[in-house]
Design a protein around this motif. Structure first.
Motif, PDB file in Angstrom:
ATOM      1  N   MET A  26      -5.014  20.526   9.452  1.00 42.65           N
ATOM      2  CA  MET A  26      -5.433  20.464  10.853  1.00 42.65           C
ATOM      3  C   MET A  26      -4.305  20.185  11.852  1.00 42.65           C
ATOM      4  SD  MET A  26      -8.634  21.137  10.679  1.00 42.65           S
ATOM      5  CE  MET A  26      -9.324  20.617  12.227  1.00 42.65           C
ATOM      6  N   GLY A  27      -3.077  20.026  11.395  1.00 39.51           N
ATOM      7  CA  GLY A  27      -1.982  19.830  12.323  1.00 39.51           C
ATOM      8  C   GLY A  27      -1.595  18.374  12.521  1.00 39.51           C
ATOM      9  N   THR A  28      -0.569  18.187  13.321  1.00 34.66           N
ATOM     10  CA  THR A  28       0.067  16.892  13.511  1.00 34.66           C
ATOM     11  C   THR A  28      -0.878  15.812  14.046  1.00 34.66           C
ATOM     12  OG1 THR A  28       2.167  17.995  13.896  1.00 34.66           O
ATOM     13  CG2 THR A  28       2.006  15.718  14.623  1.00 34.66           C
ATOM     14  N   ALA A  29      -1.635  16.131  15.088  1.00 31.55           N
ATOM     15  CA  ALA A  29      -2.509  15.110  15.689  1.00 31.55           C
ATOM     16  C   ALA A  29      -3.506  14.559  14.665  1.00 31.55           C
ATOM     17  CB  ALA A  29      -3.258  15.687  16.893  1.00 31.55           C
TER      18      ALA A  29
ATOM     19  N   VAL B 283       3.125  -1.019   4.151  1.00 33.05           N
ATOM     20  CA  VAL B 283       2.478   0.283   3.968  1.00 33.05           C
ATOM     21  C   VAL B 283       3.564   1.347   3.926  1.00 33.05           C
ATOM     22  CG1 VAL B 283       0.814   1.928   4.908  1.00 33.05           C
ATOM     23  CG2 VAL B 283       0.490  -0.522   5.308  1.00 33.05           C
ATOM     24  N   TYR B 284       3.624   2.073   2.801  1.00 36.29           N
ATOM     25  CA  TYR B 284       4.568   3.185   2.651  1.00 36.29           C
ATOM     26  C   TYR B 284       3.807   4.477   2.927  1.00 36.29           C
ATOM     27  CZ  TYR B 284       7.876  -0.016   0.528  1.00 36.29           C
ATOM     28  OH  TYR B 284       8.743  -1.061   0.312  1.00 36.29           O
ATOM     29  N   LEU B 285       4.313   5.293   3.833  1.00 33.03           N
ATOM     30  CA  LEU B 285       3.653   6.524   4.260  1.00 33.03           C
ATOM     31  C   LEU B 285       4.492   7.719   3.816  1.00 33.03           C
ATOM     32  CD1 LEU B 285       2.904   5.107   7.790  1.00 33.03           C
ATOM     33  CD2 LEU B 285       1.214   5.452   5.986  1.00 33.03           C
ATOM     34  N   MET B 286       4.127   8.337   2.689  1.00 33.24           N
ATOM     35  CA  MET B 286       4.924   9.421   2.121  1.00 33.24           C
ATOM     36  C   MET B 286       4.689  10.764   2.813  1.00 33.24           C
ATOM     37  SD  MET B 286       4.806   8.399  -1.902  1.00 33.24           S
ATOM     38  CE  MET B 286       5.909   9.712  -2.387  1.00 33.24           C
ATOM     39  N   ARG B 287       3.562  10.935   3.452  1.00 33.40           N
ATOM     40  CA  ARG B 287       3.246  12.111   4.260  1.00 33.40           C
ATOM     41  C   ARG B 287       3.285  13.430   3.483  1.00 33.40           C
ATOM     42  NH1 ARG B 287       6.398  10.224   9.761  1.00 33.40           N
ATOM     43  NH2 ARG B 287       4.887   8.640  10.329  1.00 33.40           N
ATOM     44  N   ILE B 288       2.744  13.430   2.285  1.00 35.57           N
ATOM     45  CA  ILE B 288       2.658  14.646   1.482  1.00 35.57           C
ATOM     46  C   ILE B 288       1.406  15.420   1.895  1.00 35.57           C
ATOM     47  CG2 ILE B 288       2.279  15.500  -0.864  1.00 35.57           C
ATOM     48  CD1 ILE B 288       4.045  13.199  -1.841  1.00 35.57           C
ATOM     49  N   PRO B 289       1.504  16.744   2.069  1.00 30.72           N
ATOM     50  CA  PRO B 289       0.317  17.531   2.435  1.00 30.72           C
ATOM     51  C   PRO B 289      -0.788  17.346   1.399  1.00 30.72           C
ATOM     52  CG  PRO B 289       2.294  18.898   2.486  1.00 30.72           C
ATOM     53  CD  PRO B 289       2.684  17.580   1.898  1.00 30.72           C
ATOM     54  N   ASP B 290      -2.040  17.326   1.864  1.00 29.15           N
ATOM     55  CA  ASP B 290      -3.144  17.109   0.925  1.00 29.15           C
ATOM     56  C   ASP B 290      -3.582  18.376   0.202  1.00 29.15           C
ATOM     57  OD1 ASP B 290      -4.647  18.489   2.809  1.00 29.15           O
ATOM     58  OD2 ASP B 290      -5.756  16.726   3.463  1.00 29.15           O
ATOM     59  N   GLY B 291      -3.029  19.524   0.573  1.00 29.09           N
ATOM     60  CA  GLY B 291      -3.330  20.769  -0.125  1.00 29.09           C
ATOM     61  C   GLY B 291      -4.342  21.654   0.571  1.00 29.09           C
ATOM     62  N   ILE B 292      -5.051  21.142   1.545  1.00 33.71           N
ATOM     63  CA  ILE B 292      -6.007  21.975   2.273  1.00 33.71           C
ATOM     64  C   ILE B 292      -5.211  22.810   3.277  1.00 33.71           C
ATOM     65  CG2 ILE B 292      -7.988  21.991   3.839  1.00 33.71           C
ATOM     66  CD1 ILE B 292      -8.822  19.315   2.545  1.00 33.71           C
TER      67      ILE B 292
ATOM     68  N   PHE C 259       0.861  -1.167   0.000  1.00 32.76           N
ATOM     69  CA  PHE C 259       0.000   0.000   0.000  1.00 32.76           C
ATOM     70  C   PHE C 259       0.904   1.225   0.000  1.00 32.76           C
ATOM     71  CE2 PHE C 259      -2.444  -3.260   2.165  1.00 32.76           C
ATOM     72  CZ  PHE C 259      -3.708  -3.127   1.607  1.00 32.76           C
ATOM     73  N   ILE C 260       0.584   2.229  -0.812  1.00 34.05           N
ATOM     74  CA  ILE C 260       1.342   3.475  -0.806  1.00 34.05           C
ATOM     75  C   ILE C 260       0.374   4.589  -0.458  1.00 34.05           C
ATOM     76  CG2 ILE C 260       2.756   5.086  -2.121  1.00 34.05           C
ATOM     77  CD1 ILE C 260       3.545   2.669  -3.895  1.00 34.05           C
ATOM     78  N   GLN C 261       0.564   5.182   0.711  1.00 30.46           N
ATOM     79  CA  GLN C 261      -0.260   6.296   1.168  1.00 30.46           C
ATOM     80  C   GLN C 261       0.491   7.572   0.807  1.00 30.46           C
ATOM     81  OE1 GLN C 261      -3.270   6.201   2.350  1.00 30.46           O
ATOM     82  NE2 GLN C 261      -3.462   8.361   2.837  1.00 30.46           N
ATOM     83  N   ILE C 262       0.053   8.245  -0.253  1.00 28.30           N
ATOM     84  CA  ILE C 262       0.785   9.404  -0.751  1.00 28.30           C
ATOM     85  C   ILE C 262       0.554  10.623   0.121  1.00 28.30           C
ATOM     86  CG2 ILE C 262       1.066  10.972  -2.707  1.00 28.30           C
ATOM     87  CD1 ILE C 262       0.377   8.565  -4.513  1.00 28.30           C
ATOM     88  N   THR C 263      -0.707  11.005   0.327  1.00 30.07           N
ATOM     89  CA  THR C 263      -0.961  12.206   1.124  1.00 30.07           C
ATOM     90  C   THR C 263      -1.140  11.856   2.598  1.00 30.07           C
ATOM     91  OG1 THR C 263      -3.361  12.173   0.894  1.00 30.07           O
ATOM     92  CG2 THR C 263      -2.106  13.331  -0.816  1.00 30.07           C
ATOM     93  N   ALA C 264      -0.831  12.837   3.417  1.00 30.49           N
ATOM     94  CA  ALA C 264      -0.970  12.649   4.861  1.00 30.49           C
ATOM     95  C   ALA C 264      -2.426  12.737   5.297  1.00 30.49           C
ATOM     96  CB  ALA C 264      -0.146  13.700   5.608  1.00 30.49           C
ATOM     97  N   GLY C 265      -3.293  13.311   4.454  1.00 29.32           N
ATOM     98  CA  GLY C 265      -4.684  13.497   4.852  1.00 29.32           C
ATOM     99  C   GLY C 265      -4.805  14.486   5.990  1.00 29.32           C
TER     100      GLY C 265
END
Length: 105
Positions: A13-16, A69-78, A3-9
Motif C-alpha cells: 500500500m505504499g509508504t504512508a 524496538v528494532y524495525l527491519m522494514r522487510i516487505p510483507d510480500g503482498i 521487540f523485533i519488527q521484521i516486516t513493515a506490514g
C-alpha cells in the motif's frame, strides 16, 4: 525488553501505510512503558547490525531500564514478489521497504 519488527506490514500500500503501522507499534510499546515507574524518554536511532542499518526506537527510564524496538522494514510480500520465503528458500536478496539496506540470503 526487546521487540523485533521484521516486516513493515506494508500490504503493498505504499509508504504512508507502513509508516502508520510502524508508528502504531511504537505507540503500543509507549503504552506498555507507562506501567514502569520513572520518566520514559523515547529516542530514535539507526544501529548497524551485521552491516545493515536498522531503525531503532529506545524507551529509557531514569533508572537505566529500557525497551527497544528494532524495525527491519522487510516487505510483507503482498504486492511484492520477493518475500521472506524467497529470501530463505531461494536465496533471493531482499531489500528493506525504505531502501535502507538489502538482506542477502
Amino acid at each position: 525488553v526487546i521487540f523485533i519488527q521484521i516486516t513493515a506490514g506494508d500490504a503493498g500500500m505504499g509508504t504512508a501505510w507502513w509508516e502508520a503501522r510502524e508508528e502504531a507499534i511504537v505507540a503500543s510499546v509507549q503504552e506498555v512503558t507507562t506501567y514502569q515507574p520513572g520518566t520514559v524518554v523515547p529516542t530514535r536511532s539507526i544501529e548497524t547490525i551485521n552491516g545493515h542499518p536498522i531503525n531503532v526506537v529506545t524507551f529509557s527510564w531514569t533508572n537505566g531500564n529500557y525497551f527497544r524496538v528494532y524495525l527491519m522494514r522487510i516487505p510483507d510480500g503482498i504486492g511484492n514478489p520477493v518475500t521472506l520465503d524467497t529470501l530463505f528458500t531461494q536465496g533471493t536478496p531482499l531489500e528493506a521497504i525504505d531502501g535502507s539496506t538489502t538482506y542477502p540470503s
